[in-house]
Design an enzyme around this catalytic site. Structure first.
Site, PDB file in Angstrom:
ATOM      1  N   ARG A  71     -35.065  -6.821  45.583  1.00  0.00           N
ATOM      2  CA  ARG A  71     -36.584  -6.957  46.297  1.00  0.00           C
ATOM      3  C   ARG A  71     -37.398  -5.923  46.528  1.00  0.00           C
ATOM      4  O   ARG A  71     -38.634  -5.866  46.509  1.00  0.00           O
ATOM      5  CB  ARG A  71     -36.059  -7.613  47.579  1.00  0.00           C
ATOM      6  CG  ARG A  71     -35.465  -9.006  47.481  1.00  0.00           C
ATOM      7  CD  ARG A  71     -34.756  -9.567  48.730  1.00  0.00           C
ATOM      8  NE  ARG A  71     -33.543  -8.898  48.661  1.00  0.00           N
ATOM      9  CZ  ARG A  71     -32.838  -9.276  49.664  1.00  0.00           C
ATOM     10  NH1 ARG A  71     -32.914  -9.944  50.775  1.00  0.00           N
ATOM     11  NH2 ARG A  71     -31.463  -8.607  49.759  1.00  0.00           N
ATOM     12  N   GLN A 115     -30.806  -9.442  30.586  1.00  0.00           N
ATOM     13  CA  GLN A 115     -29.550 -10.331  31.018  1.00  0.00           C
ATOM     14  C   GLN A 115     -29.326 -11.531  30.373  1.00  0.00           C
ATOM     15  O   GLN A 115     -30.211 -12.515  30.379  1.00  0.00           O
ATOM     16  CB  GLN A 115     -29.464 -10.394  32.621  1.00  0.00           C
ATOM     17  CG  GLN A 115     -28.222 -10.900  33.210  1.00  0.00           C
ATOM     18  CD  GLN A 115     -28.328 -11.243  34.656  1.00  0.00           C
ATOM     19  OE1 GLN A 115     -28.886 -12.246  35.173  1.00  0.00           O
ATOM     20  NE2 GLN A 115     -27.882 -10.472  35.255  1.00  0.00           N
ATOM     21  N   ARG A 119     -22.355  -7.843  34.146  1.00  0.00           N
ATOM     22  CA  ARG A 119     -22.484  -7.615  35.836  1.00  0.00           C
ATOM     23  C   ARG A 119     -21.256  -8.633  36.250  1.00  0.00           C
ATOM     24  O   ARG A 119     -21.083  -9.762  35.904  1.00  0.00           O
ATOM     25  CB  ARG A 119     -23.797  -8.170  35.827  1.00  0.00           C
ATOM     26  CG  ARG A 119     -24.241  -8.815  37.329  1.00  0.00           C
ATOM     27  CD  ARG A 119     -24.652  -7.339  38.083  1.00  0.00           C
ATOM     28  NE  ARG A 119     -25.826  -7.984  38.950  1.00  0.00           N
ATOM     29  CZ  ARG A 119     -26.308  -6.952  40.136  1.00  0.00           C
ATOM     30  NH1 ARG A 119     -25.803  -5.862  39.895  1.00  0.00           N
ATOM     31  NH2 ARG A 119     -26.949  -7.713  40.910  1.00  0.00           N
ATOM     32  N   TYR A 176     -22.200 -18.214  37.945  1.00  0.00           N
ATOM     33  CA  TYR A 176     -22.501 -18.885  36.939  1.00  0.00           C
ATOM     34  C   TYR A 176     -21.245 -19.182  36.071  1.00  0.00           C
ATOM     35  O   TYR A 176     -20.213 -18.732  36.351  1.00  0.00           O
ATOM     36  CB  TYR A 176     -23.784 -18.229  36.048  1.00  0.00           C
ATOM     37  CG  TYR A 176     -24.863 -18.245  36.968  1.00  0.00           C
ATOM     38  CD1 TYR A 176     -25.731 -19.468  37.340  1.00  0.00           C
ATOM     39  CD2 TYR A 176     -25.595 -17.218  37.670  1.00  0.00           C
ATOM     40  CE1 TYR A 176     -26.694 -19.624  38.355  1.00  0.00           C
ATOM     41  CE2 TYR A 176     -26.862 -17.346  38.380  1.00  0.00           C
ATOM     42  CZ  TYR A 176     -27.245 -18.530  38.629  1.00  0.00           C
ATOM     43  OH  TYR A 176     -28.598 -18.549  39.638  1.00  0.00           O
TER      44      TYR A 176
END
Length: 362
Positions: A320, A98, A225, A178
């Protein structure tokens, strides 16, 4: 019924299963941004996931978003990733990197005293982390129009370095508050030139970045993404019509490229917004849709299975659970007990909570 454990054709790759690993911030690369032996072990431990996506990685120093972030800006960083890719491949895995620009979420402490770059300059009231700790976010510097080709080229060069280092493909980060996400959201983009205002103008820079990376390394090894309505780090998206126009317009423009995949992060995979965007992403019959519903809850096997049973989702993105269970695919397949993720160690640094989670007993 499609199973999580069925193979999937994704771009030029054939994945062993439809359990894919999300890009996860782990902050283990120190000030140098060079991946280490820890990264090699961490990613190779999780290589049985159908696709492994690295942490968000900065392609230029001015892009760094948090301490300990790994980079792909230098030859030394690329060599660090080469060792990671080699180890993942030895374990039979497929590795995408990424690539991200932190935008206004950075701090001069992280970027050699420079001011963070953003679509627009105003106080968004957030906090950021530098090497000195948690601090108020500074007012960022608005990028000039003539600087935007440099942003595009940084992504392009980062993708080239990644592929040359042996990484299989790249995921362009247009999510989580971002830079590219900031450009797409009217709450963060107040520009009055051709890169702000209308949805078409706001998605212009992300489209330029994606096209440049595709031109450099080929669409069949490029994913992207998005996290519409994530409402994180001050990037608020609460207008459904605007999101459909912005993300839907961008996906329509990208459809002819035949990207390997579009990865969507949203708490309601079966919502009208996600269904519409996913169907646009898959309109060419080539691009696959990866789905992550992992906020705020942890994705369970049942959640992941429900996602891929939607007729517009091809694979589930898991975060996670893969931090805590490097052998998650086996545990889910065989119904084995799971380790619990220790959130206190997510950003701690070092081995603890990174490479010391146990595998299930044979």
């Amino acid at each position: 019924m499609i199973s999580l454990f069925e193979p999937l054709e994704l771009g030029r790759f054939k994945l062993d299963n439809r359990v894919t690993m999300a890009a996860l911030t782990r902050q283990r690369a120190g000030e140098s941004g060079i991946p280490t032996e820890l990264h090699q072990k961490y990613y190779s431990q999780r290589a049985t996931a159908g696709l492994v996506v690295t942490e968000g990685t900065f392609p230029a120093w001015t892009n760094r978003a948090f301490p300990g972030q790994a980079g792909i800006a230098t030859d030394e960083q690329a060599e660090g990733w080469r060792a990671v890719a080699d180890r993942v491949h030895e374990e039979g895995g497929t590795l995408f990197m990424q690539i991200m620009h932190g935008g206004r979420t950075s701090h001069p402490d992280l970027i050699d005293g420079a001011n963070p770059e953003a679509p627009s300059a105003f106080d968004w009231g957030g906090t950021v982390r530098g090497f000195a700790g948690k601090m108020d976010a500074p007012v960022s510097r608005e990028l000039k129009k003539e600087e935007l080709p440099r942003i595009v080229d940084e992504f392009r060069q980062g993708a080239r370095r990644a592929i040359d280092a042996g990484v299989d493909g790249v995921e362009i980060h247009g999510a989580n508050g971002y830079l590219l996400h900031e450009f797409m959201a009217p709450s963060a983009n107040k520009r009055e030139d051709e890169f702000g205002g209308s949805p078409e103008n706001r998605w212009r820079l992300p489209e330029m970045v994606i096209r440049a990376v595709v031109e450099e390394i080929g669409a069949d090894r490029v994913g992207v993404r998005f996290s519409p309505a994530h409402n994180v780090q001050g990037v608020i998206e609460d207008d459904q019509e605007d999101m459909l126009a912005t993300y839907g317009g961008l996906l329509d423009a990208l459809a002819p490229l035949n990207l390997a995949y579009v990865s969507l992060l949203h708490g309601e995979p079966d919502s009208e917004l996600i269904a519409t965007l996913a169907q646009k992403a898959r309109a060419n019959g080539v691009t696959k849709v990866l789905m992550n519903d992992g906020f705020p809850t942890i994705t369970s096997k049942e959640d992941a299975q429900r996602e891929i049973e939607l007729d517009y989702v091809d694979a589930a993105v898991v975060g996670r659970q893969l931090i805590a269970n490097p052998d998650l695919v086996r545990r889910w397949r065989e119904g084995l007990e799971l380790n619990e993720p220790d959130q206190d160690t997510f950003y701690l640094g070092g081995e603890r909570g990174y490479i010391d989670y146990e595998y299930a007993a044979d």
